[in-house]
Design a protein around this motif. Structure first.
Motif, mmCIF file in Angstrom:
data_model
loop_
_atom_site.group_PDB
_atom_site.id
_atom_site.type_symbol
_atom_site.label_atom_id
_atom_site.label_comp_id
_atom_site.label_asym_id
_atom_site.label_seq_id
_atom_site.Cartn_x
_atom_site.Cartn_y
_atom_site.Cartn_z
ATOM 1 N N THR A 207 153.647 110.816 32.607
ATOM 2 C CA THR A 207 155.094 110.887 32.851
ATOM 3 C C THR A 207 155.641 112.274 32.516
ATOM 4 O O THR A 207 156.836 112.434 32.266
ATOM 5 C CB THR A 207 155.839 109.814 32.033
ATOM 6 O OG1 THR A 207 155.441 109.905 30.657
ATOM 7 C CG2 THR A 207 155.521 108.426 32.554
ATOM 8 N N SER A 208 154.767 113.275 32.527
ATOM 9 C CA SER A 208 155.207 114.646 32.231
ATOM 10 C C SER A 208 156.170 115.166 33.296
ATOM 11 O O SER A 208 156.914 116.120 33.053
ATOM 12 C CB SER A 208 154.003 115.582 32.111
ATOM 13 O OG SER A 208 153.249 115.594 33.317
ATOM 14 N N PHE A 209 156.157 114.549 34.479
ATOM 15 C CA PHE A 209 157.080 114.945 35.550
ATOM 16 C C PHE A 209 158.538 114.759 35.115
ATOM 17 O O PHE A 209 159.419 115.513 35.522
ATOM 18 C CB PHE A 209 156.798 114.103 36.802
ATOM 19 C CG PHE A 209 157.801 114.284 37.904
ATOM 20 C CD1 PHE A 209 157.715 115.346 38.780
ATOM 21 C CD2 PHE A 209 158.852 113.380 38.061
ATOM 22 C CE1 PHE A 209 158.659 115.514 39.794
ATOM 23 C CE2 PHE A 209 159.793 113.532 39.071
ATOM 24 C CZ PHE A 209 159.679 114.605 39.936
ATOM 25 N N VAL A 210 158.794 113.752 34.287
ATOM 26 C CA VAL A 210 160.154 113.430 33.861
ATOM 27 C C VAL A 210 160.589 114.406 32.776
ATOM 28 O O VAL A 210 159.947 114.510 31.729
ATOM 29 C CB VAL A 210 160.238 111.988 33.323
ATOM 30 C CG1 VAL A 210 161.660 111.680 32.868
ATOM 31 C CG2 VAL A 210 159.784 110.994 34.380
ATOM 32 N N GLN A 211 161.682 115.109 33.029
ATOM 33 C CA GLN A 211 162.217 116.053 32.065
ATOM 34 C C GLN A 211 163.407 115.417 31.343
ATOM 35 O O GLN A 211 164.310 114.874 31.992
ATOM 36 C CB GLN A 211 162.669 117.339 32.758
ATOM 37 C CG GLN A 211 161.540 118.098 33.441
ATOM 38 C CD GLN A 211 160.430 118.473 32.469
ATOM 39 O OE1 GLN A 211 160.687 119.030 31.414
ATOM 40 N NE2 GLN A 211 159.190 118.157 32.848
ATOM 41 N N PRO A 212 163.424 115.452 29.998
ATOM 42 C CA PRO A 212 164.546 114.856 29.266
ATOM 43 C C PRO A 212 165.875 115.495 29.634
ATOM 44 O O PRO A 212 165.991 116.715 29.663
ATOM 45 C CB PRO A 212 164.175 115.101 27.794
ATOM 46 C CG PRO A 212 163.143 116.167 27.804
ATOM 47 C CD PRO A 212 162.437 116.071 29.103
ATOM 48 N N ASP A 213 166.858 114.662 29.941
ATOM 49 C CA ASP A 213 168.153 115.178 30.378
ATOM 50 C C ASP A 213 169.247 114.195 29.956
ATOM 51 O O ASP A 213 169.352 113.086 30.494
ATOM 52 C CB ASP A 213 168.159 115.353 31.893
ATOM 53 C CG ASP A 213 169.447 115.973 32.423
ATOM 54 O OD1 ASP A 213 170.385 116.158 31.635
ATOM 55 O OD2 ASP A 213 169.500 116.253 33.635
ATOM 56 N N ARG A 214 170.047 114.601 28.990
ATOM 57 C CA ARG A 214 171.101 113.734 28.459
ATOM 58 C C ARG A 214 172.127 113.362 29.515
ATOM 59 O O ARG A 214 172.701 112.260 29.502
ATOM 60 C CB ARG A 214 171.792 114.449 27.296
ATOM 61 C CG ARG A 214 172.906 113.638 26.638
ATOM 62 C CD ARG A 214 173.416 114.342 25.387
ATOM 63 N NE ARG A 214 174.039 115.609 25.703
ATOM 64 C CZ ARG A 214 175.343 115.761 25.937
ATOM 65 N NH1 ARG A 214 176.153 114.714 25.900
ATOM 66 N NH2 ARG A 214 175.842 116.958 26.202
ATOM 67 N N LEU A 215 172.368 114.243 30.477
ATOM 68 C CA LEU A 215 173.399 114.021 31.484
ATOM 69 C C LEU A 215 172.819 113.753 32.873
ATOM 70 O O LEU A 215 173.467 113.999 33.886
ATOM 71 C CB LEU A 215 174.323 115.249 31.539
ATOM 72 C CG LEU A 215 175.022 115.618 30.236
ATOM 73 C CD1 LEU A 215 175.810 116.897 30.401
ATOM 74 C CD2 LEU A 215 175.928 114.485 29.762
ATOM 75 N N ALA A 216 171.632 113.245 32.931
ATOM 76 C CA ALA A 216 170.960 113.018 34.217
ATOM 77 C C ALA A 216 171.772 112.083 35.108
ATOM 78 O O ALA A 216 172.273 111.059 34.663
ATOM 79 C CB ALA A 216 169.573 112.420 33.988
ATOM 80 N N LYS A 217 171.913 112.476 36.372
ATOM 81 C CA LYS A 217 172.630 111.682 37.363
ATOM 82 C C LYS A 217 171.759 111.503 38.603
ATOM 83 O O LYS A 217 170.968 112.380 38.946
ATOM 84 C CB LYS A 217 173.947 112.350 37.752
ATOM 85 C CG LYS A 217 174.905 112.632 36.594
ATOM 86 C CD LYS A 217 175.422 111.355 35.952
ATOM 87 C CE LYS A 217 176.383 111.664 34.827
ATOM 88 N NZ LYS A 217 176.836 110.442 34.105
#
Length: 219
Positions: A207-217
């Motif tokens: 799941t390294s493709f997923v980048q942590p993003d608090r405001l992901a939309k």
């Protein structure tokens, strides 16, 4: 005249013999000079020795061919989609959860989707929603991922993909409580599926493709 005919026949015979020899010669090709040694080989999916050849092909001609996705990110999201809804973008369950990945209306609002009806009719938007929600959950759970991945809780090896899958099922708050209680607080959804089950069932994907993003939309 006889000498000309004899010369012609002799020449024809010689040509036939040479042609015959050329077709019967067993010439081997030395392949030892052809090698991939030293070359950088780029594979999109890692080899998995655990998969049998029978899993790659089916004798049932009525089955639809599906590539083996292994532990890739695409394999991860497709496995979750299949578990949630059988991969049906039009699915609505008895609790009102929507689409292939079974999103609730409140979760959709958090990632910028305010029209559930439009969401249900839009497969592309559903795929974007899955990635956005995973990115948001990864940001919320970033410290727990750092602290717990590699440990065992209630016999289950904790992995990043297991954490993200469980957060998709139960929300990041429930996953935090499960990890920090070392399995004592094991949330179950309306159908009895637990955080522990998702943690185990979706373990070990990339799941390294997923980048942590608090405001992901999603939009």
């Amino acid at each position: 005249m006889r000498k000309s005919i004899a010369s012609y026949l002799s020449l024809s015979l010689t040509i036939c013999i040479l042609v015959g020899i050329s077709f019967t010669t067993d010439e081997t090709v030395d392949l030892s000079k052809y090698s991939t040694a030293g070359l950088k080989l780029d594979y999109t999916v890692s080899p998995d020795d655990s998969i049998a050849n029978d899993d790659l092909a089916s004798n049932d001609l009525n089955q639809t061919f599906s590539p083996y996705l292994g532990k890739s990110f695409v394999g991860f999201k497709e496995a979750i989609g299949f578990k949630e809804s059988g991969g049906d973008y039009n699915s609505v369950n008895t609790f009102g959860y929507l689409g292939k990945y079974q999103f609730g209306a409140e979760t959709l609002k958090m990632i910028g989707i305010n029209d559930p009806s439009h969401f249900l009719k839009n497969p592309g938007l559903q795929e974007k929603a899955f990635i956005a929600n995973a990115a948001r959950n990864k940001w919320i759970l970033r410290r727990d991922i750092k602290n717990f991945v590699g440990k065992r809780i209630d016999g289950v090896l904790v992995t990043e993909s297991g954490i993200l899958a469980a957060a998709h099922l139960a929300g990041p708050g429930s996953v935090k409580r499960y990890l920090r209680s070392y399995g004592l607080d094991n949330f179950a959804d309306g159908y009895g599926t637990t955080v522990r089950y998702y943690m185990k069932h979706f373990s070990g994907y990339d799941t390294s493709f997923v980048q942590p993003d608090r405001l992901a939309k999603a939009l």
